[in-house]
Design an enzyme around this catalytic site. Structure first.
Site, mmCIF file in Angstrom:
data_model
loop_
_atom_site.group_PDB
_atom_site.id
_atom_site.type_symbol
_atom_site.label_atom_id
_atom_site.label_comp_id
_atom_site.label_asym_id
_atom_site.label_seq_id
_atom_site.Cartn_x
_atom_site.Cartn_y
_atom_site.Cartn_z
ATOM 1 N N ARG A 72 0.824 -1.236 0.000
ATOM 2 C CA ARG A 72 0.000 0.000 0.000
ATOM 3 C C ARG A 72 0.843 1.266 0.000
ATOM 4 N NH1 ARG A 72 -3.498 -2.724 3.860
ATOM 5 N NH2 ARG A 72 -5.180 -3.710 2.689
ATOM 6 N N LYS A 84 3.802 11.639 -11.285
ATOM 7 C CA LYS A 84 2.958 10.829 -12.178
ATOM 8 C C LYS A 84 3.644 9.488 -12.380
ATOM 9 C CE LYS A 84 0.425 13.870 -15.314
ATOM 10 N NZ LYS A 84 0.299 14.236 -16.733
ATOM 11 N N GLU A 93 10.998 18.119 -24.666
ATOM 12 C CA GLU A 93 10.319 18.519 -23.422
ATOM 13 C C GLU A 93 10.865 19.860 -22.928
ATOM 14 O OE1 GLU A 93 7.749 16.875 -22.442
ATOM 15 O OE2 GLU A 93 7.997 14.720 -22.741
ATOM 16 N N LYS A 114 8.391 23.169 -14.083
ATOM 17 C CA LYS A 114 7.560 21.993 -13.762
ATOM 18 C C LYS A 114 7.148 22.017 -12.292
ATOM 19 C CE LYS A 114 6.124 17.505 -14.281
ATOM 20 N NZ LYS A 114 6.247 16.273 -15.020
ATOM 21 N N GLU A 145 -3.525 17.459 -11.794
ATOM 22 C CA GLU A 145 -3.909 17.807 -13.164
ATOM 23 C C GLU A 145 -5.402 18.067 -13.322
ATOM 24 O OE1 GLU A 145 -1.537 15.883 -16.257
ATOM 25 O OE2 GLU A 145 -3.295 15.898 -17.538
ATOM 26 N N ARG A 186 -1.942 22.033 -14.896
ATOM 27 C CA ARG A 186 -0.930 21.028 -15.230
ATOM 28 C C ARG A 186 -1.146 20.437 -16.618
ATOM 29 N NH1 ARG A 186 1.619 16.294 -11.234
ATOM 30 N NH2 ARG A 186 2.996 15.427 -12.820
ATOM 31 N N ASN A 233 0.943 19.057 -21.267
ATOM 32 C CA ASN A 233 0.688 18.057 -22.307
ATOM 33 C C ASN A 233 0.747 18.642 -23.711
ATOM 34 O OD1 ASN A 233 0.268 15.917 -20.485
ATOM 35 N ND2 ASN A 233 -1.779 16.698 -20.056
ATOM 36 N N HIS A 289 1.524 16.458 -26.595
ATOM 37 C CA HIS A 289 1.461 15.061 -26.143
ATOM 38 C C HIS A 289 0.258 14.292 -26.677
ATOM 39 C CE1 HIS A 289 4.730 16.267 -23.608
ATOM 40 N NE2 HIS A 289 4.820 15.077 -23.051
ATOM 41 N N HIS A 300 1.340 10.985 -28.117
ATOM 42 C CA HIS A 300 0.976 9.695 -27.522
ATOM 43 C C HIS A 300 0.332 8.781 -28.566
ATOM 44 C CE1 HIS A 300 0.845 11.107 -23.041
ATOM 45 N NE2 HIS A 300 2.063 10.880 -23.481
ATOM 46 N N HIS A 332 9.762 8.569 -27.072
ATOM 47 C CA HIS A 332 8.707 9.443 -26.535
ATOM 48 C C HIS A 332 8.970 10.897 -26.939
ATOM 49 C CE1 HIS A 332 5.785 11.151 -23.764
ATOM 50 N NE2 HIS A 332 6.738 11.907 -23.264
HETATM 51 N N1 LIG Z 1 5.806 10.772 -15.368
HETATM 52 C C1 LIG Z 1 5.873 11.832 -16.165
HETATM 53 O O1 LIG Z 1 5.461 12.942 -15.800
HETATM 54 C C2 LIG Z 1 6.487 11.675 -17.511
HETATM 55 C C3 LIG Z 1 6.832 12.806 -18.264
HETATM 56 C C4 LIG Z 1 7.477 12.626 -19.488
HETATM 57 C C5 LIG Z 1 7.751 11.342 -19.958
HETATM 58 N N2 LIG Z 1 7.374 10.266 -19.200
HETATM 59 C C6 LIG Z 1 7.685 8.905 -19.656
HETATM 60 O O2 LIG Z 1 9.091 8.785 -19.782
HETATM 61 C C7 LIG Z 1 9.377 7.782 -20.774
HETATM 62 C C8 LIG Z 1 10.364 8.351 -21.772
HETATM 63 O O3 LIG Z 1 11.512 8.700 -21.061
HETATM 64 P P1 LIG Z 1 12.981 8.401 -21.585
HETATM 65 O O4 LIG Z 1 13.195 9.041 -22.894
HETATM 66 O O5 LIG Z 1 13.865 8.713 -20.466
HETATM 67 O O6 LIG Z 1 12.911 6.836 -21.932
HETATM 68 P P2 LIG Z 1 13.689 5.557 -21.380
HETATM 69 O O7 LIG Z 1 13.619 5.505 -19.908
HETATM 70 O O8 LIG Z 1 13.138 4.417 -22.130
HETATM 71 O O9 LIG Z 1 15.210 5.834 -21.783
HETATM 72 C C9 LIG Z 1 15.583 5.905 -23.138
HETATM 73 C C10 LIG Z 1 16.802 5.008 -23.403
HETATM 74 O O10 LIG Z 1 17.942 5.556 -22.770
HETATM 75 C C11 LIG Z 1 18.639 4.542 -22.036
HETATM 76 N N3 LIG Z 1 19.335 5.232 -20.954
HETATM 77 C C12 LIG Z 1 18.784 5.826 -19.877
HETATM 78 N N4 LIG Z 1 19.695 6.488 -19.189
HETATM 79 C C13 LIG Z 1 20.879 6.289 -19.814
HETATM 80 C C14 LIG Z 1 22.198 6.757 -19.600
HETATM 81 N N5 LIG Z 1 22.484 7.614 -18.625
HETATM 82 N N6 LIG Z 1 23.174 6.348 -20.436
HETATM 83 C C15 LIG Z 1 22.895 5.530 -21.477
HETATM 84 N N7 LIG Z 1 21.651 5.091 -21.764
HETATM 85 C C16 LIG Z 1 20.653 5.470 -20.937
HETATM 86 C C17 LIG Z 1 17.565 3.587 -21.632
HETATM 87 O O11 LIG Z 1 18.118 2.328 -21.340
HETATM 88 C C18 LIG Z 1 16.679 3.599 -22.882
HETATM 89 O O12 LIG Z 1 17.221 2.719 -23.835
HETATM 90 C C19 LIG Z 1 8.060 7.417 -21.404
HETATM 91 O O13 LIG Z 1 7.608 6.229 -20.820
HETATM 92 C C20 LIG Z 1 7.148 8.573 -21.016
HETATM 93 O O14 LIG Z 1 5.807 8.200 -20.983
HETATM 94 C C21 LIG Z 1 6.768 10.408 -18.007
#
Ligand SMILES: NC(=O)c1ccc[n+]([C@@H]2O[C@H](COP(=O)([O-])OP(=O)(O)OC[C@H]3O[C@@H](n4cnc5c(N)ncnc54)[C@H](O)[C@@H]3O)[C@@H](O)[C@H]2O)c1
Length: 361
Positions: free
Chosen positions: A119, A141, A183, A225, A235, A239, A243, A246, A250, A263
């Protein structure tokens, strides 16, 4: 060496540390880990660079590691289950702390596991991608994807702290690094025209990952942010502006079944579409729309980045997005550079036009 931004959310408040070599600062870790057990959730690719130093800094704790496969397609309930299983098999108690060491995929997944395990247990975000440092790790999030759409299963659950170490960005592939710039540009478009001008002038330094440029861009983005999340944690209104781009993006990720595109790349194309639609509606001056397109192009975002779905299919996928309300598309569009608005008043025909091949982009 680090700077601190506080996210003021009453009892759920927490700091964001931004700096160099800060993810292995023992005093920061000790300040936010209260029990003796720690579960690090990460990926092999990230662990090879950063896990040994982190484990060394955590030598006073019982430390387990849970590996998640690489790729957005694994941000799903199966991997969430695997983290829960790992916690249970290693007898983690309610006082345990989960550390998300990775990009946004790891942060969203590990955060959701932390929210649900017994929990709710504490978790720390150590974001290692640009997207995660400026966006995903901040604001609580957490979610996993469903075959019908992105992030459809999840919860708001704030971390104990965020530790953004810019040195970790140096091992990112150029493609993963650049995708994070979408972003960063988004923040400037939403609410900071001066930051937009700074980005126009400093894009080459950012593309070269110069430390001072990176620190400034991450600090500015994280502050924006944090201020938005403080005013609208769940949101309900403000907030949603985050998006921008997005809803279009998405749908592209869902169409590509999360495999072929990043992404940030989808968001970058989404920003282009939102800009064009804002200009078509007469809201955004044509000259400003050109500036936005030029900045996105300088960062490497263009409409032809990957194959796009048919306009009607794209629109259908957009209707599954969480931003749909009462069957109406809620879109974030631009009034000017530095001012975004939410609207449900744009006719689907107009949206379809900007998604189709006849669009002048
Ligand atoms: N929660 C939120 O508010 C929010 C906001 C924006 C995006 N997101 C989410 O974030 C994700 C996209 O994020 P992302 O681009 O970080 O994707 P990801 O976490 O998949 O990372 C992208 C790639 O980079 C590699 N990687 C990560 N750190 C590394 C490093 N320091 N050195 C070498 N390789 C590295 C990973 O292994 C992966 O292959 C999506 O799932 C998206 O929905 C969430």
């Amino acid at each position: 060496m680090y700077q601190v931004i506080d996210v003021d959310l009453g009892a759920q408040s927490y700091p964001i540390y931004i700096g160099q070599n800060c993810y292995v600062e023992r005093d920061i870790l000790a300040r936010h880990i209260h029990g003796r057990q720690v579960m690090i959730v990460t990926q092999e690719k990230i662990a090879q660079h950063y896990l040994p130093a982190l484990q060394k800094a955590l030598v006073d704790y019982h430390c387990d590691v849970c590996y998640v496969p690489d790729g957005e397609a694994h941000k799903n309930l199966q991997e969430w289950q695997n983290i829960i299983d790992a916690l249970l098999h290693s007898d983690h108690e309610r006082s345990t702390t989960i550390i998300a060491l990775g990009g946004g995929m790891i942060g969203d997944l590990a955060g959701f596991a932390a929210a649900c395990y017994l929990r709710g247990v504490k978790y720390l975000q150590i974001p290692t991608t640009l997207i995660a440092q400026v966006d995903a790790a901040i604001g609580g999030k957490t979610a996993v994807n469903h075959v019908l759409g992105k992030n459809l299963v999840g919860i708001f659950y704030q971390p104990q702290c965020v530790i953004a170490d810019i040195n970790t960005l140096m091992t990112l592939s150029q493609r993963d690094y650049v995708s994070g710039l979408a972003e960063v540009i988004k923040y400037a478009l939403i609410c900071d025209a001066r930051f937009f001008v700074w980005l126009e002038e400093n894009m080459p330094a950012l593309l070269a990952r110069e430390s001072s440029a990176l620190l400034y861009a991450i600090d500015t983005s994280a502050r924006i942010k944090a201020r938005i999340v403080e005013q609208d944690e769940k949101e309900q209104g403000l907030r949603s502006l985050l998006n921008l781009g997005h809803t279009f993006g998405h749908a592209l990720e869902t169409a590509a079944t999360y495999s072929d595109i990043r992404h940030g790349e989808a968001v970058g194309v989404g920003l282009l579409i939102a800009t064009q639609l804002s200009a078509d509606l007469g809201w955004l001056a044509v000259v400003d729309a050109e500036r936005v397109k030029n900045l996105l192009a300088a960062a490497g975002f263009k409409r032809q980045l990957f194959p796009l779905p048919e306009a009607s299919e794209w629109l259908r996928l957009m209707r599954h997005d969480k931003k749909t309300q009462d069957g109406k598309l809620n879109l974030i569009l631009l009034k000017k550079i530095g001012e975004a608005v939410m609207t449900s008043e744009v006719r689907e025909e107009q949206v379809k036009q900007v998604l189709g091949p006849e669009c002048r982009m």
